[in-house]
Write a protein that holds these residues in place. Structure first.
Motif, PDB file in Angstrom:
ATOM      1  N   LEU A 116       0.906 -18.088   0.162  1.00 20.64           N
ATOM      2  CA  LEU A 116      -0.299 -17.098  -0.408  1.00 20.64           C
ATOM      3  C   LEU A 116      -1.467 -17.419  -0.418  1.00 20.64           C
ATOM      4  CD1 LEU A 116      -0.158 -14.496  -1.936  1.00 20.64           C
ATOM      5  CD2 LEU A 116       1.287 -15.921  -3.704  1.00 20.64           C
ATOM      6  N   THR A 117      -1.812 -18.893  -0.952  1.00 21.25           N
ATOM      7  CA  THR A 117      -3.273 -19.876  -1.163  1.00 21.25           C
ATOM      8  C   THR A 117      -3.689 -19.422  -0.651  1.00 21.25           C
ATOM      9  OG1 THR A 117      -2.124 -21.106  -2.815  1.00 21.25           O
ATOM     10  CG2 THR A 117      -4.105 -21.509  -1.791  1.00 21.25           C
ATOM     11  N   ASN A 118      -3.257 -19.617   0.969  1.00 23.64           N
ATOM     12  CA  ASN A 118      -4.059 -19.551   2.389  1.00 23.64           C
ATOM     13  C   ASN A 118      -4.435 -17.707   2.386  1.00 23.64           C
ATOM     14  OD1 ASN A 118      -4.012 -22.234   3.400  1.00 23.64           O
ATOM     15  ND2 ASN A 118      -2.701 -21.580   3.989  1.00 23.64           N
ATOM     16  N   TYR A 119      -3.456 -16.561   1.693  1.00 20.70           N
ATOM     17  CA  TYR A 119      -3.823 -14.713   2.060  1.00 20.70           C
ATOM     18  C   TYR A 119      -5.044 -14.998   1.401  1.00 20.70           C
ATOM     19  CZ  TYR A 119      -3.417 -10.308   2.298  1.00 20.70           C
ATOM     20  OH  TYR A 119      -3.383  -9.597   2.487  1.00 20.70           O
ATOM     21  N   ILE A 120      -4.485 -15.585  -0.141  1.00 27.05           N
ATOM     22  CA  ILE A 120      -6.331 -15.723  -1.320  1.00 27.05           C
ATOM     23  C   ILE A 120      -7.679 -15.825  -1.283  1.00 27.05           C
ATOM     24  CG2 ILE A 120      -6.712 -15.812  -3.931  1.00 27.05           C
ATOM     25  CD1 ILE A 120      -3.364 -15.563  -4.133  1.00 27.05           C
ATOM     26  N   ARG A 121      -7.615 -16.931  -0.420  1.00 27.10           N
ATOM     27  CA  ARG A 121      -8.747 -17.857   0.212  1.00 27.10           C
ATOM     28  C   ARG A 121      -8.506 -16.978   1.184  1.00 27.10           C
ATOM     29  NH1 ARG A 121      -6.745 -22.849   1.453  1.00 27.10           N
ATOM     30  NH2 ARG A 121      -6.649 -23.705  -0.527  1.00 27.10           N
ATOM     31  N   THR A 122      -8.735 -16.549   2.002  1.00 27.79           N
ATOM     32  CA  THR A 122      -9.272 -15.780   3.372  1.00 27.79           C
ATOM     33  C   THR A 122      -9.696 -14.749   2.896  1.00 27.79           C
ATOM     34  OG1 THR A 122      -7.460 -16.643   4.757  1.00 27.79           O
ATOM     35  CG2 THR A 122      -8.441 -15.043   5.648  1.00 27.79           C
ATOM     36  N   ALA A 123      -8.673 -14.007   1.574  1.00 28.91           N
ATOM     37  CA  ALA A 123      -9.575 -12.517   0.929  1.00 28.91           C
ATOM     38  C   ALA A 123     -10.547 -12.333   0.356  1.00 28.91           C
ATOM     39  CB  ALA A 123      -8.406 -11.137   0.577  1.00 28.91           C
ATOM     40  N   MET A 124      -9.975 -14.248  -0.560  1.00 24.91           N
ATOM     41  CA  MET A 124     -12.096 -14.053  -1.250  1.00 24.91           C
ATOM     42  C   MET A 124     -12.552 -14.028  -0.617  1.00 24.91           C
ATOM     43  SD  MET A 124     -11.532 -13.251  -4.298  1.00 24.91           S
ATOM     44  CE  MET A 124     -13.092 -14.098  -5.117  1.00 24.91           C
ATOM     45  N   HIS A 125     -12.833 -14.693   0.771  1.00 27.93           N
ATOM     46  CA  HIS A 125     -14.110 -14.984   1.856  1.00 27.93           C
ATOM     47  C   HIS A 125     -14.670 -13.685   2.811  1.00 27.93           C
ATOM     48  CE1 HIS A 125     -13.596 -19.089   2.050  1.00 27.93           C
ATOM     49  NE2 HIS A 125     -13.055 -19.615   2.459  1.00 27.93           N
ATOM     50  N   LYS A 126     -13.614 -13.064   2.701  1.00 24.00           N
ATOM     51  CA  LYS A 126     -14.303 -11.350   2.770  1.00 24.00           C
ATOM     52  C   LYS A 126     -14.716 -10.244   1.540  1.00 24.00           C
ATOM     53  CE  LYS A 126     -10.716 -11.243   6.875  1.00 24.00           C
ATOM     54  NZ  LYS A 126     -10.195 -10.742   7.587  1.00 24.00           N
ATOM     55  N   ALA A 127     -14.852 -10.557   0.751  1.00 24.44           N
ATOM     56  CA  ALA A 127     -15.072  -9.773  -0.650  1.00 24.44           C
ATOM     57  C   ALA A 127     -16.578 -10.162  -0.596  1.00 24.44           C
ATOM     58  CB  ALA A 127     -14.981 -10.450  -1.666  1.00 24.44           C
ATOM     59  N   ASP A 186      -8.021 -12.344  -9.462  1.00 26.42           N
ATOM     60  CA  ASP A 186      -7.360 -11.448 -10.712  1.00 26.42           C
ATOM     61  C   ASP A 186      -6.677 -10.309 -10.218  1.00 26.42           C
ATOM     62  OD1 ASP A 186      -7.412 -14.055 -12.069  1.00 26.42           O
ATOM     63  OD2 ASP A 186      -8.416 -12.875 -13.640  1.00 26.42           O
ATOM     64  N   THR A 187      -7.851  -9.382 -10.021  1.00 24.97           N
ATOM     65  CA  THR A 187      -7.568  -8.066  -9.343  1.00 24.97           C
ATOM     66  C   THR A 187      -6.824  -8.335  -8.060  1.00 24.97           C
ATOM     67  OG1 THR A 187      -9.150  -6.844 -10.373  1.00 24.97           O
ATOM     68  CG2 THR A 187      -8.346  -6.095  -8.352  1.00 24.97           C
ATOM     69  N   LEU A 188      -6.581  -8.833  -7.473  1.00 20.68           N
ATOM     70  CA  LEU A 188      -6.464  -9.372  -5.805  1.00 20.68           C
ATOM     71  C   LEU A 188      -4.627  -9.832  -6.052  1.00 20.68           C
ATOM     72  CD1 LEU A 188      -6.007 -10.186  -2.548  1.00 20.68           C
ATOM     73  CD2 LEU A 188      -7.780 -11.517  -3.288  1.00 20.68           C
ATOM     74  N   GLU A 189      -5.008 -11.116  -6.277  1.00 19.62           N
ATOM     75  CA  GLU A 189      -3.336 -11.750  -7.118  1.00 19.62           C
ATOM     76  C   GLU A 189      -2.373 -10.355  -7.942  1.00 19.62           C
ATOM     77  OE1 GLU A 189      -3.927 -14.998  -9.689  1.00 19.62           O
ATOM     78  OE2 GLU A 189      -5.676 -15.971  -7.893  1.00 19.62           O
ATOM     79  N   VAL A 209       1.035  -8.714  -6.195  1.00 25.78           N
ATOM     80  CA  VAL A 209       2.211  -9.263  -6.727  1.00 25.78           C
ATOM     81  C   VAL A 209       2.612  -7.526  -6.812  1.00 25.78           C
ATOM     82  CG1 VAL A 209       4.119  -9.867  -8.781  1.00 25.78           C
ATOM     83  CG2 VAL A 209       1.623 -11.038  -8.193  1.00 25.78           C
ATOM     84  N   LEU A 210       2.122  -6.775  -6.522  1.00 25.54           N
ATOM     85  CA  LEU A 210       2.569  -5.246  -7.039  1.00 25.54           C
ATOM     86  C   LEU A 210       2.937  -4.782  -5.368  1.00 25.54           C
ATOM     87  CD1 LEU A 210       2.726  -2.002  -8.607  1.00 25.54           C
ATOM     88  CD2 LEU A 210       0.459  -1.361  -7.408  1.00 25.54           C
ATOM     89  N   GLY A 211       1.878  -5.564  -4.223  1.00 25.32           N
ATOM     90  CA  GLY A 211       2.786  -4.893  -3.671  1.00 25.32           C
ATOM     91  C   GLY A 211       4.120  -5.640  -2.746  1.00 25.32           C
ATOM     92  N   LEU A 212       3.726  -6.664  -3.179  1.00 24.25           N
ATOM     93  CA  LEU A 212       4.959  -7.875  -2.771  1.00 24.25           C
ATOM     94  C   LEU A 212       6.648  -7.024  -4.016  1.00 24.25           C
ATOM     95  CD1 LEU A 212       4.261 -11.313  -2.504  1.00 24.25           C
ATOM     96  CD2 LEU A 212       4.782  -9.264  -0.411  1.00 24.25           C
ATOM     97  N   ARG A 213       6.168  -6.412  -4.919  1.00 24.52           N
ATOM     98  CA  ARG A 213       7.447  -6.002  -5.617  1.00 24.52           C
ATOM     99  C   ARG A 213       7.507  -4.727  -4.546  1.00 24.52           C
ATOM    100  NH1 ARG A 213       7.298  -5.416 -11.002  1.00 24.52           N
ATOM    101  NH2 ARG A 213       9.301  -5.393 -11.265  1.00 24.52           N
ATOM    102  N   LEU A 214       6.571  -3.845  -3.769  1.00 23.59           N
ATOM    103  CA  LEU A 214       7.053  -2.397  -3.294  1.00 23.59           C
ATOM    104  C   LEU A 214       7.700  -2.331  -2.222  1.00 23.59           C
ATOM    105  CD1 LEU A 214       4.067  -0.873  -5.058  1.00 23.59           C
ATOM    106  CD2 LEU A 214       5.916  -0.298  -5.219  1.00 23.59           C
ATOM    107  N   GLY A 215       7.939  -3.986  -1.561  1.00 24.24           N
ATOM    108  CA  GLY A 215       8.090  -3.700  -0.542  1.00 24.24           C
ATOM    109  C   GLY A 215       7.400  -3.939   1.049  1.00 24.24           C
ATOM    110  N   HIS A 216       6.483  -3.938   0.365  1.00 21.19           N
ATOM    111  CA  HIS A 216       4.759  -4.202   1.660  1.00 21.19           C
ATOM    112  C   HIS A 216       4.822  -5.190   2.187  1.00 21.19           C
ATOM    113  CE1 HIS A 216       2.677  -0.940  -0.969  1.00 21.19           C
ATOM    114  NE2 HIS A 216       3.780  -0.441  -0.917  1.00 21.19           N
ATOM    115  N   THR A 217       4.026  -5.447   3.164  1.00 17.69           N
ATOM    116  CA  THR A 217       3.857  -7.029   3.985  1.00 17.69           C
ATOM    117  C   THR A 217       2.625  -7.130   3.813  1.00 17.69           C
ATOM    118  OG1 THR A 217       4.130  -6.316   5.714  1.00 17.69           O
ATOM    119  CG2 THR A 217       6.422  -6.631   5.435  1.00 17.69           C
ATOM    120  N   LEU A 218       2.425  -8.475   3.426  1.00 19.89           N
ATOM    121  CA  LEU A 218       1.046  -9.124   3.482  1.00 19.89           C
ATOM    122  C   LEU A 218       0.430  -8.815   5.159  1.00 19.89           C
ATOM    123  CD1 LEU A 218       1.333 -12.542   1.992  1.00 19.89           C
ATOM    124  CD2 LEU A 218       0.877 -10.280   1.036  1.00 19.89           C
TER     125      LEU A 218
END
Length: 65
Positions: A2-13, A49-52, A56-65
Motif C-alpha cells: 500500500l505504501t508503494n502504491y501511494i508513493r507511486t501515485a503521488m509521483h504521478k500527481a 489524504d484524498t488518495l488514501e 479505502v473506499l475502493g477496497l471496501r467496494l471490492g475494487h482492485t488496486l
C-alpha cells in the motif's frame, strides 16, 4: 504494498498555481482524486489524504488496486 502504491501515485500527481493564488493538484490515473489549498505543501498533504480515502473506499467496494 500500500505504501508503494501511494508513493507511486503521488509521483504521478500534477500541480498548478491558479489565478487566485491557490494550488490545485490531481492524480489523473485515480479518477476524482484532487485537492486545492493555499500552499503547495498543504495541497500535497490534502491530495495524499484524498488518495488514501479513495483507496479505502475502493477496497471496501471490492475494487482492485
Amino acid at each position: 504494498m500500500l505504501t508503494n502504491y501511494i508513493r507511486t501515485a503521488m509521483h504521478k500527481a500534477t500541480y498548478e498555481l491558479l489565478e487566485d493564488g491557490t494550488f490545485y493538484g490531481e492524480i489523473l490515473e485515480c479518477q476524482g482524486v484532487w485537492a486545492n489549498a493555499t500552499t503547495l505543501e498543504a495541497c500535497r498533504e490534502d491530495l495524499q489524504d484524498t488518495l488514501e480515502g479513495w483507496i479505502v473506499l475502493g477496497l471496501r467496494l471490492g475494487h482492485t488496486l
